[in-house]
Structures are given as structure tokens and as C-alpha cells.
Scaffold this motif. Sequence first.
Motif, PDB file in Angstrom:
ATOM      1  N   LYS A  44       0.833  -1.208   0.000  1.00  0.00           N
ATOM      2  CA  LYS A  44       0.000   0.000   0.000  1.00  0.00           C
ATOM      3  C   LYS A  44       0.866   1.257   0.000  1.00  0.00           C
ATOM      4  O   LYS A  44       0.689   2.133  -0.842  1.00  0.00           O
ATOM      5  CB  LYS A  44      -0.921   0.006   1.233  1.00  0.00           C
ATOM      6  CG  LYS A  44      -1.811  -1.218   1.335  1.00  0.00           C
ATOM      7  CD  LYS A  44      -2.644  -1.215   2.600  1.00  0.00           C
ATOM      8  CE  LYS A  44      -1.829  -1.255   3.873  1.00  0.00           C
ATOM      9  NZ  LYS A  44      -1.111  -2.497   4.125  1.00  0.00           N
ATOM     10  N   SER A  45       1.799   1.333   0.937  1.00  0.00           N
ATOM     11  CA  SER A  45       2.614   2.546   1.021  1.00  0.00           C
ATOM     12  C   SER A  45       3.467   2.721  -0.222  1.00  0.00           C
ATOM     13  O   SER A  45       3.684   3.838  -0.683  1.00  0.00           O
ATOM     14  CB  SER A  45       3.520   2.495   2.254  1.00  0.00           C
ATOM     15  OG  SER A  45       2.750   2.470   3.425  1.00  0.00           O
ATOM     16  N   THR A  46       3.929   1.616  -0.770  1.00  0.00           N
ATOM     17  CA  THR A  46       4.739   1.713  -1.981  1.00  0.00           C
ATOM     18  C   THR A  46       3.908   2.267  -3.130  1.00  0.00           C
ATOM     19  O   THR A  46       4.369   3.131  -3.881  1.00  0.00           O
ATOM     20  CB  THR A  46       5.306   0.332  -2.344  1.00  0.00           C
ATOM     21  OG1 THR A  46       5.951  -0.218  -1.197  1.00  0.00           O
ATOM     22  CG2 THR A  46       6.306   0.439  -3.465  1.00  0.00           C
ATOM     23  N   TYR A  86       1.969  11.186   4.485  1.00  0.00           N
ATOM     24  CA  TYR A  86       2.652   9.909   4.595  1.00  0.00           C
ATOM     25  C   TYR A  86       2.400   9.229   5.932  1.00  0.00           C
ATOM     26  O   TYR A  86       2.046   9.867   6.923  1.00  0.00           O
ATOM     27  CB  TYR A  86       4.158  10.087   4.424  1.00  0.00           C
ATOM     28  CG  TYR A  86       4.555  10.395   3.010  1.00  0.00           C
ATOM     29  CD1 TYR A  86       4.551   9.385   2.049  1.00  0.00           C
ATOM     30  CD2 TYR A  86       4.909  11.668   2.634  1.00  0.00           C
ATOM     31  CE1 TYR A  86       4.910   9.661   0.749  1.00  0.00           C
ATOM     32  CE2 TYR A  86       5.274  11.952   1.328  1.00  0.00           C
ATOM     33  CZ  TYR A  86       5.273  10.943   0.389  1.00  0.00           C
ATOM     34  OH  TYR A  86       5.624  11.208  -0.902  1.00  0.00           O
ATOM     35  N   GLN A  87       2.643   7.915   5.921  1.00  0.00           N
ATOM     36  CA  GLN A  87       2.487   7.099   7.124  1.00  0.00           C
ATOM     37  C   GLN A  87       3.453   7.583   8.195  1.00  0.00           C
ATOM     38  O   GLN A  87       3.121   7.713   9.359  1.00  0.00           O
ATOM     39  CB  GLN A  87       2.793   5.644   6.758  1.00  0.00           C
ATOM     40  CG  GLN A  87       2.600   4.656   7.870  1.00  0.00           C
ATOM     41  CD  GLN A  87       2.704   3.228   7.331  1.00  0.00           C
ATOM     42  OE1 GLN A  87       3.126   2.994   6.201  1.00  0.00           O
ATOM     43  NE2 GLN A  87       2.315   2.278   8.137  1.00  0.00           N
ATOM     44  N   GLU A  88       4.681   7.839   7.793  1.00  0.00           N
ATOM     45  CA  GLU A  88       5.661   8.380   8.722  1.00  0.00           C
ATOM     46  C   GLU A  88       5.730   9.864   8.427  1.00  0.00           C
ATOM     47  O   GLU A  88       6.083  10.261   7.332  1.00  0.00           O
ATOM     48  CB  GLU A  88       7.032   7.727   8.504  1.00  0.00           C
ATOM     49  CG  GLU A  88       6.984   6.211   8.373  1.00  0.00           C
ATOM     50  CD  GLU A  88       6.601   5.529   9.680  1.00  0.00           C
ATOM     51  OE1 GLU A  88       6.507   6.224  10.712  1.00  0.00           O
ATOM     52  OE2 GLU A  88       6.394   4.308   9.666  1.00  0.00           O
ATOM     53  N   MET A 166      -4.012   9.555   2.045  1.00  0.00           N
ATOM     54  CA  MET A 166      -3.719   9.494   3.474  1.00  0.00           C
ATOM     55  C   MET A 166      -3.299   8.071   3.838  1.00  0.00           C
ATOM     56  O   MET A 166      -4.084   7.145   3.727  1.00  0.00           O
ATOM     57  CB  MET A 166      -4.952   9.868   4.289  1.00  0.00           C
ATOM     58  CG  MET A 166      -5.463  11.249   3.978  1.00  0.00           C
ATOM     59  SD  MET A 166      -6.840  11.631   5.047  1.00  0.00           S
ATOM     60  CE  MET A 166      -7.383  13.161   4.289  1.00  0.00           C
ATOM     61  N   ASP A 167      -2.059   7.946   4.261  1.00  0.00           N
ATOM     62  CA  ASP A 167      -1.537   6.624   4.620  1.00  0.00           C
ATOM     63  C   ASP A 167      -1.639   6.431   6.131  1.00  0.00           C
ATOM     64  O   ASP A 167      -0.866   7.009   6.892  1.00  0.00           O
ATOM     65  CB  ASP A 167      -0.081   6.505   4.146  1.00  0.00           C
ATOM     66  CG  ASP A 167       0.391   5.060   4.104  1.00  0.00           C
ATOM     67  OD1 ASP A 167      -0.367   4.180   4.570  1.00  0.00           O
ATOM     68  OD2 ASP A 167       1.500   4.807   3.618  1.00  0.00           O
ATOM     69  N   GLU A 168      -2.586   5.649   6.550  1.00  0.00           N
ATOM     70  CA  GLU A 168      -2.851   5.370   7.967  1.00  0.00           C
ATOM     71  C   GLU A 168      -2.868   6.625   8.838  1.00  0.00           C
ATOM     72  O   GLU A 168      -2.153   6.727   9.826  1.00  0.00           O
ATOM     73  CB  GLU A 168      -1.803   4.378   8.517  1.00  0.00           C
ATOM     74  CG  GLU A 168      -1.858   3.050   7.780  1.00  0.00           C
ATOM     75  CD  GLU A 168      -1.082   1.958   8.494  1.00  0.00           C
ATOM     76  OE1 GLU A 168      -1.061   1.978   9.741  1.00  0.00           O
ATOM     77  OE2 GLU A 168      -0.512   1.099   7.816  1.00  0.00           O
ATOM     78  N   PRO A 169      -3.727   7.597   8.462  1.00  0.00           N
ATOM     79  CA  PRO A 169      -3.752   8.831   9.262  1.00  0.00           C
ATOM     80  C   PRO A 169      -4.283   8.581  10.667  1.00  0.00           C
ATOM     81  O   PRO A 169      -3.907   9.263  11.608  1.00  0.00           O
ATOM     82  CB  PRO A 169      -4.695   9.742   8.481  1.00  0.00           C
ATOM     83  CG  PRO A 169      -5.589   8.818   7.741  1.00  0.00           C
ATOM     84  CD  PRO A 169      -4.748   7.631   7.407  1.00  0.00           C
ATOM     85  N   SER A 401       7.858  -2.649   5.844  1.00  0.00           N
ATOM     86  CA  SER A 401       6.666  -1.814   5.846  1.00  0.00           C
ATOM     87  C   SER A 401       6.368  -1.375   7.277  1.00  0.00           C
ATOM     88  O   SER A 401       6.866  -1.963   8.239  1.00  0.00           O
ATOM     89  CB  SER A 401       5.484  -2.578   5.274  1.00  0.00           C
ATOM     90  OG  SER A 401       5.009  -3.517   6.219  1.00  0.00           O
ATOM     91  N   GLY A 402       5.546  -0.338   7.428  1.00  0.00           N
ATOM     92  CA  GLY A 402       5.282   0.257   8.738  1.00  0.00           C
ATOM     93  C   GLY A 402       4.828  -0.753   9.786  1.00  0.00           C
ATOM     94  O   GLY A 402       5.345  -0.789  10.903  1.00  0.00           O
ATOM     95  N   GLY A 403       3.861  -1.576   9.435  1.00  0.00           N
ATOM     96  CA  GLY A 403       3.338  -2.539  10.390  1.00  0.00           C
ATOM     97  C   GLY A 403       4.389  -3.556  10.793  1.00  0.00           C
ATOM     98  O   GLY A 403       4.450  -3.989  11.945  1.00  0.00           O
TER      99      GLY A 403
END
Lengths: 501, 361
Positions: A44-46, A86-88, A166-169, A401-403
Motif C-alpha cells: 500500500k505505502s509503496t 505519509y504514514q511516517e 492518506m496513509d494510515e492517518p 513496511s510500517g506494520g
Amino acid sequence: MSDPLLQMSGIVKAFPGVRALDGVDLEVRAGEVHCLLGQNGAGKSTLIKVLSGAHQPDEGEIRWQGEEIRLTTPLSAMKHGIATIYQELDLVDGLTVAENIYLGHELSSAGFAHRGETQKQAAALLARLGHSEISPRRELGTLSAAGKQVVSMARALSHDVKLIIMDEPSAVLDQEEVARLFKVIRDLQSEGVAVVYISHRLEEIRQVGDRVTVLKDGRTVATGLPARDTPTRELTRLMTGRDIEYVFPPRVSRDGDGTVVLSVENLASGRAFSGVDFEVRAGEIVGLAGLVGSGRSEILETIYGARRATAGTVTVDGKQLRNGRVRAAVGAGVGLCPEERKSQGLLLDEAVYRNVSLATMGRFSRGGFINRGSEKRAASEHVKSLDVRPTGVERAVRTLSGGNQQKVVLARWLLRECRVLLLDEPTRGVDVGARSEIYALVRRLADEGVAVVLVSSEVPEVLGLADRVLVLREGVVVHTGPADDIDEHRVLDLVMEGSAA
Amino acid sequence: MSDQTPASPPAGATATTPPADEHRRIEAAAAEEGETRSGFVRFMSSPFGRNLGLILALLVLCAVGAFTAGDRFVDTDNMVTILRFASIIGVVSIGMTFVIIGGGIDLSVGAIVALSSVWATTLATQTMAEDTHWLLMVFVACAVGVGCGLVNGILIAYGGMAPFIATLAMFAAARGLAEIISEKRTQLVDVRGLVDTINGEFLGIPVLVWIFAAVSTIGWVLLNRTTFGRRTIAVGGNATAARLAGIAVKRHTVLLYVVLGLACGIAGIMLTARTGTGSGTHGQLYELDAIAAVVIGGTLLTGGRGTIVGTIIGVLIFTTLTNVFTLNNLDSSTQAVAKGAIIVIAVLLQQRVSVRSADSS
Ligand SMILES: Nc1ncnc2c1ncn2[C@@H]1O[C@H](COP(=O)(O)OP(=O)(O)OP(=O)(O)O)[C@@H](O)[C@H]1O
Ligand SMILES: [Mg+2]
């Protein structure tokens, strides 16, 4: 039907060792909220980074309002009206809120910034987001994670946008703030702006989403599913390829049999919280519920000695811990899995196994020399049990990835075998499948006699996993009791209005 | 449940069945990686490969030396001379590598070298050494280095001073103290044992070079194989994470400056033996040379990443450069300009290589 706003087809992006995207299709219509679902590491983030110009795809086509475009830099994406959160978070702590919002497209003439104008417009954007309490002149570093999120949103809106990604806002927000975010999303939607929304929380997707695209292992496995009516089972099956029972492990009834391991008496720290009293027995999980800023994380930090107590004591196994000394807490067997994985938890450039063993190096070493064989073996074991992917422990944490990064932090504390485990948002950004595994793991640890304190913004998580719940409001405990005797509504009432409700 | 045929997706939606084997993609990719690992990737991630740019730079420099100075450069004696010159600054640079990886910096190394050389050659120390053993002078030099490092470390870790400021103060104070003790005179070494041994040869190679080799080896082991090295990387890479993981960040910071102080003490006695003197003017500009060598070697000035091998090559590049210039009778000003250029080129090269390997790791 007219052309969709955005059409991505056959997108491929490979990193050495991993095909992060392996033929992804995505279609977004103007004015819709399009949700992306997928397990940790699904891509997803990619995909988002390809869309925002941060990564170049190896193959595939992007059409924007019917025309083929190439997004070579973040700037070119912005020029087309695509903004990304971004997620981060990627803001500069040392600049003010207003400066961050206009970073890269400052309002200026001949190189001189228009400070007054910048601040006025920034204030207007913040007000539009329902956060007029944030001063544009404030230094960004002094804001909470949620505050920074708002600034990030304001920055996206400072451009003339047609699509916001919005990445995991919601990962850094509590429920009240999520509700505010949703209101903003609906406002945007009514102005014809499309939103691509990523979250691991299905409830949220049902609330704001219009259509859903599911990614799995870098491929689109389903697209255009109606967000409200697709059964949860169907979504999780598409994501994971199997049926998942999203349940909390059963509580073993214990009638006060375990001995008291952690006892906190009349603890206070500055203005963050005061008069906190509770005990945790061996095998018990105590949950702390409350809004962001209610003092939850600060209580954990104070128990751990990372923050000085201004009153009160912390006792572990009958021995009082020295105030403000992390080493004392660690020596007594206390572990803290911190809230912010990037700034408080990870060495991003280091290998996964080195991150996992950071708090337990001593166990794998003799006379200061590390036995890397046994270190790696122990790390891989925990990495496997948490289903971190890819499984190799030698890759740099940055490439996960973030998770999966979150799972690495968690693995560190599982490896440590603590007496008291303090978990601050342990499942932030973790997908549905891995979540139930983490719940089971925490329960298993408790059954082995560990005393666990759990902080989470997700009330159902606290209620489902904990034996006993403390509800906090503005740094004061407003309710203590067994988790079975209270429901989500009651907790939310308490959290917002206190015991008067 | 999972063997049930997938329910047909809701109307208006398209769905393809998920691939049966969900791990296949990652496993295939991992296998692919495993294959290439045996070849190019493994080479690139070996110490040799990671420092490829640096090694190339060194080779180019050697080629220039061979071309311009011919046999005078390509000569065993000359090679040994280069190593001999590299050894003293090399020892300091190894220590500096630790401090910089740990997120600090030390501007006082040259001054500490001078102070330890002076203290080890005072009349009192030398008389005592004559009565006992020349090793006493070595001990004194090391103790002075450790003492200065301790002061630096405590000021920085517990006094909360910026490393730049604290060590700048030490830079001024240590050199001043060295001048006071020596009364601004050059102190000759009368203890022959010290000079004969440390400035002598062992198996045809200068003892100075042996010391550099030993310090490098210990440094490499310390950084790559011990908890001390791991903690250094953690403290420099993310101090908050290190603290929350239970690492005593302040104590470790002090230790880093002590290690560097010890390296300066060793360098001080090496310099004393090589020149046969102790002087308050020894070790001038060592701080700049050491920092430059470390940075050229690919260590991040912001901390958290760096290698011993890189530092060693960085030192060798500098000394070879000086040698080539001296052989060609070029003055020191031209040398300084060339050094500046080398720093820029090496760092640019290093960044390109490390960006590429970060992409591909
Ligand atoms: N810079 C990189 N180098 C190598 N691999 C990478 C890099 N960035 C991402 N990956 C890999 O690509 C895959 C997809 O990662 P991505 O971040 O897109 O996942 P995600 O769907 O956003 O997951 P999460 O829900 O955990 O955030 C993962 O296997 C990840 O390890
Ligand atoms: Mg992600």
C-alpha cells in the motif's frame, strides 16, 4: 461515464529481493473516498509513493483525468493536484507550524518570505480543519503526534488539490480526533476532492469509505468493492487468503490469586497526571483507556523511569524503584514498548536482528563478545512468531513496511522476558491477521506470570484484552474496574465528560 | 473454511482469487536474492566491496605516485615509510571513529597527544623510568590520555555540554598545560629503551606500524563483535531508543571519550619515541586530519554508522597523498589544497556508493 480522475494500471515496482508491487490496478473517481486494504507489506505505502512521485514505477501506466502522465518528482505530483500525507510524518521539528505548512512553496517575493500572510493563511487552513487552537507560530516539535498530523493535513490542503492520499492517518489519533478527521474528509468530498484512504481498521473504512481496493502480495485482488456492504469476512479473506476470526483470547478467571508484581501509589508527574493508584498482579493485564493527552503514555514512561515522578512511588516485586532511573526499572524486570516506533524504538539503518536484541544483548554475550549465531536464532524465532515479512533478519529495518517495523519493536520486548511489560499502542499499524496473533501472544505472556499494562487508543482493544480497565481523563483516573463490567459507550462517556456523565 | 469456494464478489466489483500460496512471491524473491548474494551482492557487502570507492581512490593515488615519482614511490622502503607516517594519526583516527559513530566529535585530540608526550618526558617521569622501566612512560602517557578523555566525557554526558564546545575547551587547556609543564621547551628523551623499542623494528617492520595494526584489529573487534560496539551504534543512531532499551547512554558516552583519550595517549608515546622528544607543539592539526580520515572512510558525522576499515583506508589515502607530494617536491600549501579536494571527492564518491547500496540492501 466520464473518465475516472485517476487510473493506474499494471504498476510494478521491485526492490532488490522483493517485488513490492507486482501489477497493481487502481481507479479513483472524483469526489469519492477510495480505501486501500491489505496486510502489512502488501504494498500500500509503496503504491502511494509511486502515486506521489517519491518512487518511480518499473512498469505500468498512470492516467490522470484521462491523460497519461509521468510523476517523476513529488513536485510534479503536487502540480497535478495530488497531495500526500505519509504514514511516517515528514515535517521539520525546528520550524513553526506555518513554515511547515508552506515548506517548499513559501509565500514570498524576491526571496523574502511574507510571514504575516503565511501565518494568516495557515491559521485559516487550521480553522478549516477544526483545529484553530493550534497557533501557526508554534514550533512544530512541541506538538503531539496528533497535532503534527493536523499540520500535515493543512500542508496538503495548502495546495490546490484534487486528490489527497492518506496513509494510515488514524494510527496516531484517538477516537474523537478520528471523528474530526472524518468530518474534514466529508467536507473535502463535497468540494469534489477525491481521497485515497489507508487504514487497518475496518470500522473506519465502513464509516468514510465509498469503494475499496484490496491488495495482496503486491497485486490487486479486488477492486471497486462497496465499502459499506462488503462483509468483513469477505474483506479479510481477500486480504489474507484465509478466514480470520478476529477475536480476543479468552480470559482465565483468576480470583486474585497472583501476587502483586507492580504497584503504583499516588503517582504524579508535573501537570501530565496525578494521584494514580493501581496494582497489577502476576498474570493480569491492566488496560489504560483515555484520549491522547490524557496522561496514558506519560504514566507508562514514569513507571519506567524515563520521566521523573513529582510524587508517589512505583514498586516492583516489593522493591521500590528509584525515581527517574530507566536502568533501575530495567534491572527490576520492567520493559516498555514505546509509542513512537521511529523516534523512540528503532535503529532504522541496522539489521532486524540487531534491533530485536537491543535490550537483551547481554544474554547473547560473554565477556562483552556477542555470539551472533544464538542472537540471530533467538531473533528469528520471535520474528517468525509475529509473522514479520519478509522473514530475513539481516535486512535493514528501514526496508520493512510500517506494520512490520512495529512488530520488530514488539519482538524486542518479547525477547526480553520481563516481569512487568508496559505496552504503549502495541498494534499501531498492524494488520488484522497479525493483530489477533499479538493479542494471543500478550495473553500467553500474562498466563506465564507477566504483569502487563496496556495503553491503546482503540477502546475495543483495551476492553477485549485487559482484565481490568482504568479510564483516564486529563491526567486523573475516573474509573477503575473489571473490563467485563464496562462497555465502549460508557468508556467514551467517561473519557469525554468524566464521572459526571 | 478456507477450502470453501470463494463467494462471488458483490455486483459492480471485480475480484480475482488470491494466489493459493501466499508466501510464494516473497520466497521466490528471497531465493533470487540468495542466488545473487553468492556473487555480486556478497562481494559488495564485504568490507572490501563496501569500501570499493575508497580503495579505487587509493589505487588511483598510487598510480599517480608511480607515474610521477617512478621507482622512488614503488619501493618497499617507501611503502614502509608511508605506513610509518600513517601509524600515529591512524591510532587517533581509530579512536575518533568510535566517538563519531557514537554521535560525538572531539577537537582536542592533538592537544591531548601533546600533553601526554610532555607529561611522559618530564624530568621526574624519566628519572623514575630510568629507575624502573621505560614502560612507566607509556603508562603515564596513556593515563594522561584517559584522564583528558574522562573530563571530556563527563562534561559532555553529565554536564550537558555540546561535544564541540567541551572539546574545544580541552583543546585550549591541554595544549596550554603542556606548555606550562614543559616551559615551552622541547624535552629530549634520555630513556633509550623507549626509543629503541617503539621506534625500532620487529620482523623487518617498524614497531609503530605493528602498534597501528594492533589498535586497528582491537578497534574492529570492539566495534563489530562486542556489546560495546553495538551500543555505540545504538547511542549514535537513536539515543532515545537506546535509553528506552535500557542502555546507560551517559555512561557509554563517557566511555567513548575515554577510549579516544587512550588512543591519544598511545599516539602520544608513539610520537615521543619517533621524534625522541616531548613537546607542547606535537600533534598540531591532528583533530582535522583524524576527523577527515574518519569522514572519508564513510562514517556519518551525525552518528550511527561507520566502519574501522573505512577509517584505515581514509588514513592511508591522506598519508599516500603527502608522500607523493613530498617525492615530487611540492610544497605543503599545494598539499593542503589537494587534501581539501580529496576530502570532497572521497565523500561524494562514498555517498553515491552508499546511496546505491541503501537502495539495494
Ligand atoms: N526501500 C525499500 N527497500 C526494499 N524493500 C522495500 C522498501 N520499501 C518497501 N519495501 C518492501 O516492499 C513491500 C511493501 O511495503 P509497503 O511499505 O508498501 O507495505 P504496506 O502495504 O504499506 O504495509 P503496512 O500496512 O505495514 O504499512 C514490503 O515487503 C517491504 O519490505
Ligand atoms: Mg504502509
